[in-house]
Design an enzyme around this catalytic site. Structure first.
Site, short mmCIF file in Angstrom:
data_model
loop_
_atom_site.label_atom_id
_atom_site.label_comp_id
_atom_site.label_asym_id
_atom_site.label_seq_id
_atom_site.Cartn_x
_atom_site.Cartn_y
_atom_site.Cartn_z
N TYR A 138 -2.51 24.55 -10.23
CA TYR A 138 -2.36 24.85 -11.60
C TYR A 138 -1.17 24.61 -12.13
CZ TYR A 138 -6.84 27.47 -10.16
OH TYR A 138 -7.96 27.65 -9.66
N TYR A 183 -12.20 29.28 -15.86
CA TYR A 183 -11.83 30.54 -16.01
C TYR A 183 -9.97 30.39 -16.11
CZ TYR A 183 -9.93 31.80 -11.17
OH TYR A 183 -9.11 31.56 -9.96
N ARG A 184 -9.70 29.25 -15.81
CA ARG A 184 -8.09 28.99 -15.35
C ARG A 184 -7.83 27.48 -15.00
NH1 ARG A 184 -6.14 31.80 -9.67
NH2 ARG A 184 -3.80 31.69 -9.79
#
Lengths: 122, 525
Positions: free
Chosen positions: B92, B469-470
């Site tokens: 991420y 979600y992310r």
């Protein structure tokens, strides 16, 4: 893009610094502390056997006898520190805020002199 | 040598700000480009060039008071600061900021477990507490509680919680188990949420989430409205009995049935933990690499997948979950588990003792009892080169949705020349589908294809009503755009809040698509 050239640079650095040129234990820190650092920061990838990704990859690329980095005679302190601070291909870098410079000295000392640490591996 | 600066900030202003920050944290803890130590703040796994998110500096405070002072300096000099906890949010973005030049506020030195209350079962931790640190703390003090960790054992308790991360015990929904928060706001002031706002503090701060008035803890997750400096979290009592298990499924289409069978077990809490249905290659990477089966690019064909499954005694899907509690209850629920999953044709059910020497099952067991490890990083050996980004859409926990997403995502992966490596993490009623998009980041073409594949997947998923979600730094704006109902009302409200709480726009500009001035700067990647 600088860091994408790093593996070659790191390898060159390793070759340029013969093992005999490594710092002494007194200069690189405390192997017992280094053992602790290894067990809290490194062992999850560099422990022995499948399930430890770095061991798995090194076993494939260099053979099982070089898959475990602790006690390897061809790794110089300068090379180890370079890899820890910059990462190396799959391995992420570790910052000074998570492995301090004294701890990195100790870690390096443990990796190259594991026999000096209590509970050292044979 | 050209040094990196924050966008729109002069050398002089930057020098004045970093000089003031040095006075707060000490010379040693302000790391400026081109100090070699700044390399530790690179995102070393994304598909985009590292230079696009290279920090200009890192500042490492050791206390809340230092955080407050650094934030005040940043406000005074209009310097963008991007806070990280342990900085291991790999796939991420890791420790890197959203755009090049932002200053990383590295909170790793704030690594105290402030309190563990064994009567009430909670802990209060600082941002820099990693899972390994927390686990070791609990063991060292012989505390009768388990932690819950992400698969990346290097990750951090707070950082993962604030990014809506999940773990694998019955306390796997980390934000659900969070209670009480301390936040440094953009003006440097300090706020505690919920019961913590009572003068003198309240013992109920880590016990009752909602306090009085609006419940606001969620505002400080996946956002840039403040710098969180403490959280409370509830701890799972060590259960008297723990029975992890694996259901090996022989066919890819079994995904439908296993998901349908699982849902009532989850809703009724027979299975209390974050159960997972994992595709073959995710588990196979613990044993082997792609190069042992195929040279060149492109996804592995079905015949090879079968060979791999057979060689390593893995299923095309492998379902993992665990039972926790009193031995009698576990035994009773086990009868339900066995009878339920045996109804799937060809399914094999394994318990821990059946696969003692299986490193892929072993690491799942360890995760389900909250024991940090990094076995999942074996995925990085699959193609080599380390590149990985996670595409993670949410859907109802239904067989139809699971199959639809699986087919849609695998099709896109194969189009761009990648293997499908995915898993479904099933919560109470929904499922997180995690695609681990693996690529060689030293191969420019492969990196570009990975980036393009990810971007297409966002659009494909959105067209089917699925949102993520992310996400990774480079896709935050695109994904924020998919949550655009009612003419972008949600993002508009978030930006209103941003302007109210952080008028100078210094805190993590661009985090999750929230930019201080509304729209992202044109030159953003």
């Amino acid at each position: 893009m600088m860091r994408r050239m790093l593996p070659a640079l790191v390898t060159a650095l390793a070759l340029a610094l013969p093992f005999a040129a490594r710092a002494s234990a007194a200069e690189t820190g405390d192997a017992a502390r280094g053992h602790q650092v290894f067990d809290t920061r490194c062992v999850f990838c560099h422990g022995e056997g499948l399930g430890h990704p770095a061991w798995q990859l090194l076993a494939l690329k260099k053979g099982k006898d070089k898959a475990e980095i602790v006690g390897r005679q061809d790794l110089t302190p300068a090379y180890i520190k370079q890899v820890v601070r910059n990462g190396f291909i799959e391995m992420p870098p570790f910052r000074a805020s998570e492995i301090s410079n004294p701890d990195l000295d100790a870690l390096t000392d443990y990796i190259v002199h594991p026999d000096a640490a209590p509970d050292a591996k044979p | 040598m050209n040094v990196i600066l924050p966008r729109g900030v002069s050398k002089e202003r930057f020098a004045a700000a970093t000089s003031a920050m040095r006075k707060v944290v000490g010379d040693h803890w302000v790391i400026l480009d081109p100090n070699p130590l700044i390399a530790g703040y690179m995102d070393t796994y994304s598909a985009a060039p590292e230079s696009s998110t290279a920090a200009s500096a890192a500042v490492c405070p050791a206390s809340v008071e230092e955080v407050q002072e650094v934030v005040k300096v940043a406000n005074q000099h209009r310097i963008p600061i991007w806070s990280i906890s342990t900085g291991k949010n790999f796939a991420y973005g890791g420790p890197a900021p959203r755009t090049a030049g932002q200053v990383v506020l590295d909170l790793r030195r704030m690594n105290r477990v402030i309190e563990v209350n064994t009567d009430l079962g909670y802990a209060i931790v600082e941002p820099g507490v990693g899972y390994v640190d927390f686990y070791n703390y609990m063991k060292r003090h012989k505390l009768p509680y388990w932690i819950d960790c992400a698969a990346n054992g290097m990750g951090g308790v707070m950082g993962n919680t604030l990014d809506h991360g999940v773990g694998y015990t019955a306390y796997g929904d980390h934000l659900l188990m969070q209670c009480g928060m301390e936040v440094v706001l953009a003006d440097g002031s300090l706020m505690r949420t919920g019961m913590g706002a009572l003068p003198g503090g309240s013992p109920s701060w880590p016990l009752y989430k909602y306090g009085y008035g609006p419940y606001i803890d969620g505002l400080f997750t996946q956002s840039n409205f403040g710098v969180v400096t403490k959280i409370g979290l509830w701890l799972m009592p060590e259960p008297p009995a723990f029975r992890p298990f694996m259901v090996q499924l022989q066919n890819e289409d079994d995904l439908y049935q296993v998901t349908e069978l699982l849902r009532p077990l989850k809703i009724n809490m027979i299975i209390p933990n974050a159960a997972i249905t994992v595709h073959l290659l995710w588990e196979a990477s613990v044993w082997t690499t792609k190069h042992e089966w195929k040279t060149g690019s492109g996804a592995l064909p079905p015949r090879t997948l079968r060979q791999i499954a057979e060689k390593f005694n893995l299923g095309m899907w492998n379902f993992y979950a665990a039972l926790y509690g009193l031995p009698e209850v576990v035994e009773a629920n086990w009868q339900i588990i066995e009878s339920t999953f045996r109804s799937i044709k060809g399914a094999k059910i394994y318990r821990e003792e059946d696969r003692k020497d299986d490193p892929s099952f072993n690491y799942r067991v360890r995760l389900m009892r909250g024991e940090p490890n990094l076995t999942e990083f074996s995925l990085m050996n699959w193609v080599g080169g380390g590149g990985h980004i996670n595409f993670s859409p949410i859907s109802p926990a239904s067989g139809a949705d699971a199959m639809k997403q699986f087919q849609m995502i695998r099709k896109a992966c194969e189009k761009f020349g990648f293997d499908y490596i995915g898993e479904f993490v099933i919560g109470w009623r929904e499922q997180h589908h995690i695609l681990m998009l693996m690529f060689n980041r030293y191969d420019a073409d492969e990196s570009r294809r990975a980036h393009d594949c990810f971007a297409q997947l966002i659009n494909d998923a959105a067209a089917e009503g699925y949102g993520e979600y992310r996400t990774n730094l480079h896709f935050m704006d695109q994904i924020a755009g998919t949550y655009g109902a009612n003419d972008g009302a949600l993002l508009r409200m978030q930006r209103h809040i941003k302007r109210a709480l952080d008028p100078a726009g210094i805190l993590a500009p661009g985090k999750n698509g929230i930019w201080p001035l509304g729209e992202p700067p044109e030159t953003n990647s």
